[in-house]
Design an enzyme around this catalytic site. Structure first.
Site, PDB file in Angstrom:
ATOM      1  N   ASP A 156      38.832  36.729  39.894  1.00 54.41           N
ATOM      2  CA  ASP A 156      39.734  36.353  41.677  1.00 54.41           C
ATOM      3  C   ASP A 156      38.577  37.058  41.955  1.00 54.41           C
ATOM      4  OD1 ASP A 156      42.316  37.140  41.901  1.00 54.41           O
ATOM      5  OD2 ASP A 156      42.590  38.493  40.995  1.00 54.41           O
ATOM      6  N   LYS A 174      39.936  32.688  41.509  1.00 60.70           N
ATOM      7  CA  LYS A 174      41.546  32.731  42.496  1.00 60.70           C
ATOM      8  C   LYS A 174      41.389  33.309  43.427  1.00 60.70           C
ATOM      9  CE  LYS A 174      44.827  35.750  40.301  1.00 60.70           C
ATOM     10  NZ  LYS A 174      45.279  36.737  41.747  1.00 60.70           N
ATOM     11  N   SER A 233      42.821  43.322  39.629  1.00 64.10           N
ATOM     12  CA  SER A 233      43.435  44.631  39.637  1.00 64.10           C
ATOM     13  C   SER A 233      42.861  45.437  38.674  1.00 64.10           C
ATOM     14  CB  SER A 233      44.675  44.527  38.359  1.00 64.10           C
ATOM     15  OG  SER A 233      44.196  43.280  37.769  1.00 64.10           O
ATOM     16  N   GLU A 239      54.148  35.384  41.945  1.00 70.56           N
ATOM     17  CA  GLU A 239      54.076  36.718  41.672  1.00 70.56           C
ATOM     18  C   GLU A 239      55.631  38.336  42.520  1.00 70.56           C
ATOM     19  OE1 GLU A 239      50.895  39.437  41.513  1.00 70.56           O
ATOM     20  OE2 GLU A 239      51.926  40.966  41.347  1.00 70.56           O
TER      21      GLU A 239
END
Ligand code: KIV
Length: 277
Positions: A83, A112, A45, A181
């Site tokens: 990530d 991740k 993000s 999510e």
């Protein structure tokens, strides 16, 4: 003290909720650590909330490494998950090489990656290679186009069952934590209750074993859009604009700098300086 993987498993067993927040740089990591959050996610993000991309897809390995190193410097005592960016785990070879770089060069504690049964073999190989892996199912932003956009997942019986199977496959493959999510709370509860590894929800309801949100969302630093699951705890973006406007006005009206922000010569040196003119 820095949490470990057995700590997270024990927290689930004891019913102690796990907090996770994203951080992307040195100061944000310092604040998150000081606040006592259990684990930091250097999310991709970063591409949207820090770098201004339209999605997480363009984020590169070099960008993730750059931000991970800064976070590690700011939060030496916090467990840091990073990530893997889009396409950096498209093959087993790429996955091992890139995850290894995030751990060795970036200082990450775990990586991740997004996906369910389709990435289970990659999760298994990374785990076997000694790299701790966090799974991520439900709304997976890197492949949001394939999911029909940024939509809640698992709303019908078949897709809900598929998510349960995905969670089981990831646990079996060796993932030690699972991000859920944007899925209905009942589906998240079913997944969480059926697994021994903890689930961390984002838009997945209260029955997950922990919760994660994006740093810029909770502090009001990103206003391009606000998903339903975000709770904003402060409006730092607005405060920043007000402070910057004040600086701008004070420069224009010569109110800044004041005496207290100014260095001066002693009277003797001033006299000599002007006397020598
Ligand atoms: O990139 C990220 O910040 C994430 C969270 C939304 C879980 O993956």
């Amino acid at each position: 003290m820095k949490k470990t993987i057995p700590d997270f498993i024990r927290m689930k067993q004891d019913g102690e909720k796990i907090s996770m927040l994203t951080a992307y740089d040195y100061p944000s990591a310092q604040w998150v650590e000081e606040a006592g959050v259990d684990t930091i996610l250097v999310g991709d993000s970063v591409g949207m909330v820090v770098l201004g991309y339209d999605s997480t897809v363009p984020v590169t390995m070099e960008e993730m490494l750059h931000h991970t190193k800064a976070v590690r410097r700011g939060a030496a005592e916090t467990f840091v998950v990073v990530d893997m960016p889009f396409m950096s785990y498209a093959t087993l070879e790429l996955a091992i090489m890139n995850a290894g770089r995030l751990i060795k060069e970036g200082g990450a504690d775990a990586v991740k990656l997004e996906g369910g049964i389709n990435v289970a073999s990659i999760v298994q190989d990374l785990t076997r290679a000694g790299i701790p892996v966090v799974g991520h199912i439900g709304l997976t932003p890197q492949t949001a186009n394939q999911l029909g956009g940024f939509k809640v997942q698992g709303r019908d019986l078949n897709s809900a069952k598929q998510l349960v199977k995905d969670g089981q496959a990831l646990e079996k493959a060796g993932a030690f934590l699972l991000v859920l999510e944007a899925i209905p709370r009942q589906v998240a509860a079913q997944i969480s209750n059926g697994l021994t590894i903890p689930t961390i929800g984002i838009g997945a309801g209260i029955d997950c074993d922990g919760q994660v949100l994006v740093f810029h969302d909770i502090l009001g630093l990103f206003d391009r859009f606000k998903p339903k699951f975000v709770k904003q705890y402060a409006s730092l973006g607005q405060d920043a604009v007000k402070a910057i406007q004040k600086f701008h006005e004070e420069v224009k009206t010569s109110q800044f700098p004041a005496e207290e922000h100014t260095f001066s010569l002693s009277d003797g040196v001033i006299q000599k300086l002007y006397g020598n003119k």
